[in-house]
Design a protein around this motif. Structure first.
Motif, PDB file in Angstrom:
ATOM      1  N   VAL A  76      -3.619 -69.577  21.259  1.00  0.00           N
ATOM      2  CA  VAL A  76      -3.900 -71.002  21.457  1.00  0.00           C
ATOM      3  C   VAL A  76      -4.242 -71.182  22.935  1.00  0.00           C
ATOM      4  O   VAL A  76      -3.384 -71.507  23.755  1.00  0.00           O
ATOM      5  N   PRO A  77      -5.504 -70.977  23.321  1.00  0.00           N
ATOM      6  CA  PRO A  77      -5.871 -70.961  24.753  1.00  0.00           C
ATOM      7  C   PRO A  77      -5.651 -72.309  25.426  1.00  0.00           C
ATOM      8  O   PRO A  77      -5.738 -73.360  24.783  1.00  0.00           O
ATOM      9  N   ARG A  78      -5.379 -72.265  26.729  1.00  0.00           N
ATOM     10  CA  ARG A  78      -5.339 -73.481  27.533  1.00  0.00           C
ATOM     11  C   ARG A  78      -6.551 -73.478  28.459  1.00  0.00           C
ATOM     12  O   ARG A  78      -7.083 -72.422  28.808  1.00  0.00           O
ATOM     13  N   ASN A 137       8.487 -73.287  22.600  1.00  0.00           N
ATOM     14  CA  ASN A 137       9.750 -73.847  22.084  1.00  0.00           C
ATOM     15  C   ASN A 137       9.834 -75.369  22.167  1.00  0.00           C
ATOM     16  O   ASN A 137      10.895 -75.924  22.443  1.00  0.00           O
ATOM     17  N   ARG A 138       8.734 -76.047  21.917  1.00  0.00           N
ATOM     18  CA  ARG A 138       8.770 -77.509  21.903  1.00  0.00           C
ATOM     19  C   ARG A 138       9.113 -77.981  20.499  1.00  0.00           C
ATOM     20  O   ARG A 138       8.691 -77.396  19.497  1.00  0.00           O
ATOM     21  N   ASP A 139       9.857 -79.085  20.423  1.00  0.00           N
ATOM     22  CA  ASP A 139      10.156 -79.672  19.116  1.00  0.00           C
ATOM     23  C   ASP A 139       9.456 -81.013  18.911  1.00  0.00           C
ATOM     24  O   ASP A 139       9.530 -81.600  17.832  1.00  0.00           O
ATOM     25  N   CYS A 196       1.298 -77.061  19.853  1.00  0.00           N
ATOM     26  CA  CYS A 196       2.652 -76.540  20.087  1.00  0.00           C
ATOM     27  C   CYS A 196       3.618 -76.946  18.984  1.00  0.00           C
ATOM     28  O   CYS A 196       4.565 -76.221  18.684  1.00  0.00           O
ATOM     29  N   THR A 197       3.409 -78.111  18.387  1.00  0.00           N
ATOM     30  CA  THR A 197       4.321 -78.586  17.328  1.00  0.00           C
ATOM     31  C   THR A 197       3.617 -78.683  15.981  1.00  0.00           C
ATOM     32  O   THR A 197       4.108 -79.347  15.068  1.00  0.00           O
ATOM     33  N   GLU A 216       0.765 -80.161  15.189  1.00  0.00           N
ATOM     34  CA  GLU A 216       0.019 -81.386  14.865  1.00  0.00           C
ATOM     35  C   GLU A 216      -1.421 -81.048  14.492  1.00  0.00           C
ATOM     36  O   GLU A 216      -2.119 -81.863  13.898  1.00  0.00           O
ATOM     37  N   ILE A 217      -1.889 -79.878  14.875  1.00  0.00           N
ATOM     38  CA  ILE A 217      -3.199 -79.368  14.495  1.00  0.00           C
ATOM     39  C   ILE A 217      -3.035 -77.889  14.177  1.00  0.00           C
ATOM     40  O   ILE A 217      -2.227 -77.198  14.804  1.00  0.00           O
ATOM     41  N   SER A 218      -3.772 -77.407  13.185  1.00  0.00           N
ATOM     42  CA  SER A 218      -3.661 -75.996  12.815  1.00  0.00           C
ATOM     43  C   SER A 218      -4.357 -75.125  13.860  1.00  0.00           C
ATOM     44  O   SER A 218      -5.237 -75.590  14.595  1.00  0.00           O
ATOM     45  N   GLU A 219      -3.963 -73.856  13.931  1.00  0.00           N
ATOM     46  CA  GLU A 219      -4.595 -72.940  14.894  1.00  0.00           C
ATOM     47  C   GLU A 219      -6.074 -72.762  14.599  1.00  0.00           C
ATOM     48  O   GLU A 219      -6.886 -72.624  15.511  1.00  0.00           O
ATOM     49  N   ALA A 220      -6.451 -72.791  13.308  1.00  0.00           N
ATOM     50  CA  ALA A 220      -7.862 -72.636  12.943  1.00  0.00           C
ATOM     51  C   ALA A 220      -8.689 -73.819  13.444  1.00  0.00           C
ATOM     52  O   ALA A 220      -9.774 -73.646  14.017  1.00  0.00           O
ATOM     53  N   ALA A 221      -8.161 -75.041  13.241  1.00  0.00           N
ATOM     54  CA  ALA A 221      -8.878 -76.230  13.709  1.00  0.00           C
ATOM     55  C   ALA A 221      -8.921 -76.269  15.230  1.00  0.00           C
ATOM     56  O   ALA A 221      -9.933 -76.662  15.836  1.00  0.00           O
ATOM     57  N   TYR A 222      -7.828 -75.849  15.863  1.00  0.00           N
ATOM     58  CA  TYR A 222      -7.781 -75.815  17.319  1.00  0.00           C
ATOM     59  C   TYR A 222      -8.816 -74.822  17.850  1.00  0.00           C
ATOM     60  O   TYR A 222      -9.495 -75.085  18.851  1.00  0.00           O
ATOM     61  N   ALA A 223      -8.959 -73.688  17.177  1.00  0.00           N
ATOM     62  CA  ALA A 223      -9.927 -72.674  17.615  1.00  0.00           C
ATOM     63  C   ALA A 223     -11.353 -73.232  17.581  1.00  0.00           C
ATOM     64  O   ALA A 223     -12.182 -72.892  18.433  1.00  0.00           O
TER      65      ALA A 223
END
Length: 580
Positions: free
Chosen positions: A108-110, A156-158, A173-174, A176-183
């Motif tokens: 999950v790049p920043r 480790n965010r909740d 991080c929590t 709210e969006i899937s890794e695929a959509a984030y990519a």
């Protein structure tokens, strides 16, 4: 490498613009730029000077990086010289560099602006204007929600952080969006930096048009300005567009060069509106002797020095630049370059030359401070101060000096919540700076010394903040009344003419000025909230602020308290209750 080895290696190189490096045992010996990499590297088979001949003899490899434009090659060369400090380049001995953008090598790049990219990151740049780069990155985050937080904050965010609440992060991080959509959003961001302007310009234009249709003219104007920045961003690899200011040249830099042995000194005089407002000196490794030695020093100094610094409207030099690519870049930036033969500017060049030869008052203030405090030479010094008005609108300033001169591009400021508790405010301010440094959120290099405006109490508060964050930086304080310099071990009462005292005072005074300036800005912003209420004139506004100190105080006042202010009646109170 011998001449044959250089020619053989050159034959495999591209004919595009870019940067090349001569290496020995993976150590960078020399960095150069070229319009045609192959032709430029081939020329080293017949070196132009003894110094370069020695460099080629030592080298065992040549590495290259291709760029899109000649300007990008020039900027990348300046970055790499500053990062690697290669022995055979003319090097400016400071630590500034052009900003880059990186997307980190994570699932999950920043996204972040940096001068020193992480290993494995996808890097774009370099760019000349940090402010335009910040506008673009903020716009991309607002539209695509790419995270900007450190890995420490991400883990480790909740629940999502404030970035999610204000709409500049989609909170992977929590979940709210899937890794695929984030990519997919990361890919869109990459497409923008690879030249696809519409990825950002199209949604900005749509928002601007919607704001205009809704008669939100201030928002529409802001979006228009951002759109113009975005559309100009790839025009010259992020290089500055032509100045829109009118009225002729306001900012003027005059350079003088003195060479002694293996070192060259460049003195800079800075004029603003016809008034000489600043001067500084910088040291470089001198190039080989020859009739063009000063021109080569200037050609090395200019691109390295103006990394992340505002270019002046005009540069006045003792000799013409010997680098046509650099001259073309300055011309594209609308910087006039002159070599005067007579008149006031020629006199200024002479003055700059005297500064280069003698130094400021002939004294090394930074060296004197290091000796007096028994610390390593504090090349980078940061000053801190807090300001408030009877506990209201507390703010903090963080200013930077490099080699004894102001580095305004590295100034920072912060609103504080400590009321009129100066110690709590100072601890909060220094803790904020330290935590950003430790977490990697601050792109500035760590300072060599911190200067606190205040006495033993402020110094103790600052040191408590450093201890809490575990950021080990030498720290001193200077008290205003007796001008005593306080360290954890002792108090120094230096003579009034001591060069080290003058430097500490300059840092302290600049931190104080910058804090007051920010505080006044906030007070001005506060006053506009009252100005926007029809029916309340400037005198009534002045009385309200004088009585309650701030808009917050006005909001918290009872109806009877408001009515007790001269000129405030029932109608005015109703307006305040409805619109404030």
């Amino acid at each position: 490498m011998d001449a044959r080895a250089v020619r053989d290696r050159a034959s495999d190189l591209p004919t595009e613009p870019g940067v090349y490096q001569f290496l020995a045992d993976e150590q960078v010996l020399y960095v150069g730029k070229a319009v045609d990499i192959r032709d430029r590297v081939r020329s080293y088979a017949d070196p132009r000077s003894r110094r370069i001949e020695r460099m080629v003899d030592r080298a065992d490899a040549i590495d290259v990086a291709v760029t899109d434009t000649e300007t990008q090659a020039l900027l990348l060369e300046a970055n790499m010289i500053k990062r690697h400090q290669p022995r055979y380049n003319v090097r400016l001995k400071d630590d500034k560099s052009y900003p880059l953008v990186q997307l980190t090598d994570h699932p999950v790049p920043r996204i972040e602006i940096t001068r020193d990219p992480d290993e494995g990151a996808t890097v774009y740049g370099p760019y000349t204007s940090r402010s335009r780069l910040e506008t673009v990155v903020k716009g991309l985050r607002e539209i695509y929600g790419v995270r900007g937080c450190s890995d420490h904050k991400y883990a480790n965010r909740d629940r999502p952080c404030l970035d999610y609440e204000v709409g500049i992060c989609t909170a992977p991080c929590t979940g709210e969006i899937s890794e695929a959509a984030y990519a997919e959003d990361v890919t869109a961001t990459q497409r923008f930096f690879e030249g696809e302007i519409g990825v950002l310009a199209t949604p900005l234009r749509r928002s601007m048009e919607q704001a205009a249709e809704s008669r939100e003219f201030e928002r529409a104007a802001n979006l228009r300005d951002r759109l113009q920045t975005v559309e100009a961003f790839h025009g010259d690899s992020g290089a500055a567009v032509a100045s829109e200011e009118s009225g002729g040249e306001r900012l003027l830099d005059v350079l003088g060069v003195a060479i002694e042995g293996e070192e060259a000194t460049v003195a800079r005089l800075h004029s603003d509106g016809g008034q000489l407002v600043d001067r500084d000196r910088h040291t470089l490794a001198a190039p080989d002797s020859g009739p063009d030695q000063i021109a080569r020093v200037l050609s090395a100094f200019v691109p390295q020095y103006y990394a992340e610094r505002e270019l002046p409207d005009a540069l006045v030099l003792p000799e013409h630049l010997d680098d046509q690519e650099l001259a073309a870049w300055l011309d594209a930036e609308d910087v006039a370059v002159r070599v005067p033969g007579a008149g006031r500017e020629a006199t200024l060049v002479d003055l700059a030359l005297k500064n280069a030869r003698r130094g400021t008052d002939g004294r090394d203030e930074v060296g004197a401070l290091a000796a007096a405090l028994d610390i390593d030479r504090p090349t980078r010094i940061e000053g801190f101060d807090v300001s408030h008005a009877q506990g209201n609108e507390a703010v903090g300033s963080n200013v930077t000096f490099v080699d004894g001169s102001r580095e305004s591009s590295d100034y920072r400021r912060k609103r504080l919540n400590g009321g009129n508790d100066d110690y709590a405010n100072m601890r909060s301010l220094v803790e904020w700076r330290a935590s950003r440094a430790v977490e990697g959120c601050d792109d500035r290099p760590d300072p060599d010394l911190l200067v606190i405006d205040g006495g033993e109490g402020q110094l103790s508060a600052a040191r408590a903040a450093l201890d809490a964050i575990d950021w080990d930086i030498p720290t001193i304080a200077i008290a205003k009344d007796e001008e005593l310099v306080i360290t954890p071990e002792r108090t120094h009462d230096w003579p009034d003419d001591a060069p080290q005292l003058h430097l500490v005072q300059r840092v302290r005074d600049e931190a104080h000025r910058f804090a007051l300036q920010y505080h006044q800005t906030l007070r001005d912003e506060v006053s506009t909230a009252l100005d926007g209420i029809d029916g309340i004139g400037p005198e009534t506004r002045k009385r309200l602020l004088g009585r309650f100190g701030s808009v917050k105080g006005v909001r918290g006042a009872s109806r009877d308290e408001l009515l007790s202010v001269e000129g405030v009646g029932e109608g005015t109170v109703t307006l305040l209750e409805e619109q404030l």
